[in-house]
Design a protein around this motif. Structure first.
Motif, PDB file in Angstrom:
ATOM      1  N   ALA A  24      40.102  46.823  37.156  1.00 24.55           N
ATOM      2  CA  ALA A  24      38.747  46.434  36.716  1.00 24.55           C
ATOM      3  C   ALA A  24      37.716  46.912  37.735  1.00 24.55           C
ATOM      4  O   ALA A  24      36.627  47.375  37.355  1.00 24.55           O
ATOM      5  CB  ALA A  24      38.666  44.920  36.531  1.00 24.55           C
ATOM      6  N   TYR A  25      38.043  46.836  39.017  1.00 25.72           N
ATOM      7  CA  TYR A  25      37.105  47.294  40.040  1.00 25.72           C
ATOM      8  C   TYR A  25      36.973  48.825  40.009  1.00 25.72           C
ATOM      9  O   TYR A  25      35.882  49.355  40.213  1.00 25.72           O
ATOM     10  CB  TYR A  25      37.554  46.826  41.431  1.00 25.72           C
ATOM     11  CG  TYR A  25      36.459  46.991  42.447  1.00 25.72           C
ATOM     12  CD1 TYR A  25      35.355  46.143  42.434  1.00 25.72           C
ATOM     13  CD2 TYR A  25      36.496  48.007  43.390  1.00 25.72           C
ATOM     14  CE1 TYR A  25      34.325  46.307  43.352  1.00 25.72           C
ATOM     15  CE2 TYR A  25      35.470  48.164  44.299  1.00 25.72           C
ATOM     16  CZ  TYR A  25      34.401  47.317  44.283  1.00 25.72           C
ATOM     17  OH  TYR A  25      33.370  47.481  45.177  1.00 25.72           O
ATOM     18  N   ARG A  26      38.068  49.517  39.714  1.00 23.64           N
ATOM     19  CA  ARG A  26      37.990  50.979  39.577  1.00 23.64           C
ATOM     20  C   ARG A  26      37.008  51.341  38.469  1.00 23.64           C
ATOM     21  O   ARG A  26      36.211  52.271  38.600  1.00 23.64           O
ATOM     22  CB  ARG A  26      39.377  51.573  39.279  1.00 23.64           C
ATOM     23  CG  ARG A  26      39.362  53.114  39.237  1.00 23.64           C
ATOM     24  CD  ARG A  26      40.545  53.679  38.486  1.00 23.64           C
ATOM     25  NE  ARG A  26      40.548  53.305  37.078  1.00 23.64           N
ATOM     26  CZ  ARG A  26      39.753  53.846  36.139  1.00 23.64           C
ATOM     27  NH1 ARG A  26      38.878  54.788  36.454  1.00 23.64           N
ATOM     28  NH2 ARG A  26      39.837  53.455  34.881  1.00 23.64           N
ATOM     29  N   GLN A  27      37.034  50.587  37.387  1.00 22.10           N
ATOM     30  CA  GLN A  27      36.094  50.829  36.295  1.00 22.10           C
ATOM     31  C   GLN A  27      34.653  50.571  36.762  1.00 22.10           C
ATOM     32  O   GLN A  27      33.736  51.315  36.379  1.00 22.10           O
ATOM     33  CB  GLN A  27      36.452  49.960  35.089  1.00 22.10           C
ATOM     34  CG  GLN A  27      37.755  50.365  34.437  1.00 22.10           C
ATOM     35  CD  GLN A  27      38.198  49.418  33.342  1.00 22.10           C
ATOM     36  OE1 GLN A  27      37.437  48.589  32.868  1.00 22.10           O
ATOM     37  NE2 GLN A  27      39.451  49.550  32.925  1.00 22.10           N
ATOM     38  N   PRO A 105      36.041  39.081  41.727  1.00 24.93           N
ATOM     39  CA  PRO A 105      35.490  39.046  40.364  1.00 24.93           C
ATOM     40  C   PRO A 105      34.831  37.698  40.073  1.00 24.93           C
ATOM     41  O   PRO A 105      35.289  36.661  40.544  1.00 24.93           O
ATOM     42  CB  PRO A 105      36.713  39.254  39.480  1.00 24.93           C
ATOM     43  CG  PRO A 105      37.865  38.787  40.299  1.00 24.93           C
ATOM     44  CD  PRO A 105      37.498  39.052  41.735  1.00 24.93           C
ATOM     45  N   ILE A 106      33.751  37.747  39.312  1.00 23.43           N
ATOM     46  CA  ILE A 106      33.080  36.532  38.844  1.00 23.43           C
ATOM     47  C   ILE A 106      33.570  36.283  37.420  1.00 23.43           C
ATOM     48  O   ILE A 106      33.596  37.208  36.598  1.00 23.43           O
ATOM     49  CB  ILE A 106      31.540  36.707  38.861  1.00 23.43           C
ATOM     50  CG1 ILE A 106      31.060  36.968  40.293  1.00 23.43           C
ATOM     51  CG2 ILE A 106      30.849  35.486  38.266  1.00 23.43           C
ATOM     52  CD1 ILE A 106      29.601  37.370  40.386  1.00 23.43           C
ATOM     53  N   ALA A 107      33.985  35.059  37.140  1.00 16.09           N
ATOM     54  CA  ALA A 107      34.512  34.721  35.814  1.00 16.09           C
ATOM     55  C   ALA A 107      33.496  35.057  34.721  1.00 16.09           C
ATOM     56  O   ALA A 107      32.286  34.905  34.922  1.00 16.09           O
ATOM     57  CB  ALA A 107      34.868  33.239  35.763  1.00 16.09           C
ATOM     58  N   LYS A 108      33.988  35.495  33.590  1.00 18.41           N
ATOM     59  CA  LYS A 108      33.107  35.845  32.464  1.00 18.41           C
ATOM     60  C   LYS A 108      32.250  34.669  32.034  1.00 18.41           C
ATOM     61  O   LYS A 108      31.091  34.839  31.675  1.00 18.41           O
ATOM     62  CB  LYS A 108      33.930  36.369  31.291  1.00 18.41           C
ATOM     63  CG  LYS A 108      34.504  37.733  31.538  1.00 18.41           C
ATOM     64  CD  LYS A 108      35.272  38.258  30.347  1.00 18.41           C
ATOM     65  CE  LYS A 108      35.866  39.621  30.691  1.00 18.41           C
ATOM     66  NZ  LYS A 108      36.646  40.164  29.594  1.00 18.41           N
ATOM     67  N   LYS A 109      32.815  33.453  32.101  1.00 13.97           N
ATOM     68  CA  LYS A 109      32.036  32.269  31.706  1.00 13.97           C
ATOM     69  C   LYS A 109      30.887  32.008  32.666  1.00 13.97           C
ATOM     70  O   LYS A 109      29.952  31.294  32.339  1.00 13.97           O
ATOM     71  CB  LYS A 109      32.928  31.031  31.592  1.00 13.97           C
ATOM     72  CG  LYS A 109      33.569  30.575  32.882  1.00 13.97           C
ATOM     73  CD  LYS A 109      34.496  29.395  32.645  1.00 13.97           C
ATOM     74  CE  LYS A 109      35.233  29.028  33.923  1.00 13.97           C
ATOM     75  NZ  LYS A 109      36.219  27.987  33.679  1.00 13.97           N
ATOM     76  N   GLY A 111      29.168  34.655  33.854  1.00 13.36           N
ATOM     77  CA  GLY A 111      28.340  35.856  33.736  1.00 13.36           C
ATOM     78  C   GLY A 111      29.050  37.153  34.043  1.00 13.36           C
ATOM     79  O   GLY A 111      28.529  38.233  33.800  1.00 13.36           O
ATOM     80  N   GLY A 112      30.237  37.073  34.637  1.00  8.67           N
ATOM     81  CA  GLY A 112      30.996  38.276  34.952  1.00  8.67           C
ATOM     82  C   GLY A 112      30.413  39.056  36.118  1.00  8.67           C
ATOM     83  O   GLY A 112      29.485  38.617  36.780  1.00  8.67           O
TER      84      GLY A 112
END
Length: 119
Positions: A24-27, A105-109, A111-112
């Motif tokens: 996800a960080y590579r993206q 990572p920040i959780a999607k709930k 805000g991501g």
């Protein structure tokens, strides 16, 4: 070996293979590259000597568009950032001319996105 250490050992991937958080960080880095903020990055591309028989391999070596280098370490959560890893990051930031950025990572709930700590 503690139970926590055994669980960490079970979850280790082979060298050079990204876990889901690193992917996800590579993206995230790829999007920054597309936006022109980053010129280049490489997963586990640099290995630095911290002391005799002690090395640090950051998750990502990143060259910004202005040519400056940063080392990025990706952790799934602040609680996963072990004392050993913190010491290596701090020593690396002190001994080498590269800032070390630790990304969580920040959780999607919530805000991501990503939360960063700079050393």
């Amino acid at each position: 070996m503690t139970a926590a250490r055994r669980m960490q050992a079970l979850g280790r991937l082979p060298v050079g293979q990204m876990n889901k958080t690193e992917e996800a960080y590579r993206q995230h880095l790829e999007a920054r590259k597309f936006a022109g903020e980053i010129a280049w990055y490489r997963f586990e591309g640099i290995k630095l000597r911290l002391a005799d028989k002690t090395f640090y391999t950051p998750d990502f070596a990143v060259m910004l568009a202005d040519g400056s280098m940063e080392l990025h370490e990706v952790k799934g959560a602040p609680g996963i950032f072990t004392d050993d890893a913190k010491v290596k990051v701090k020593v690396c930031a002190q001994d080498y001319p590269f800032p070390v950025i630790v990304a969580f990572p920040i959780a999607k709930k919530r805000g991501g996105g990503w939360e960063f700590v700079r050393y």
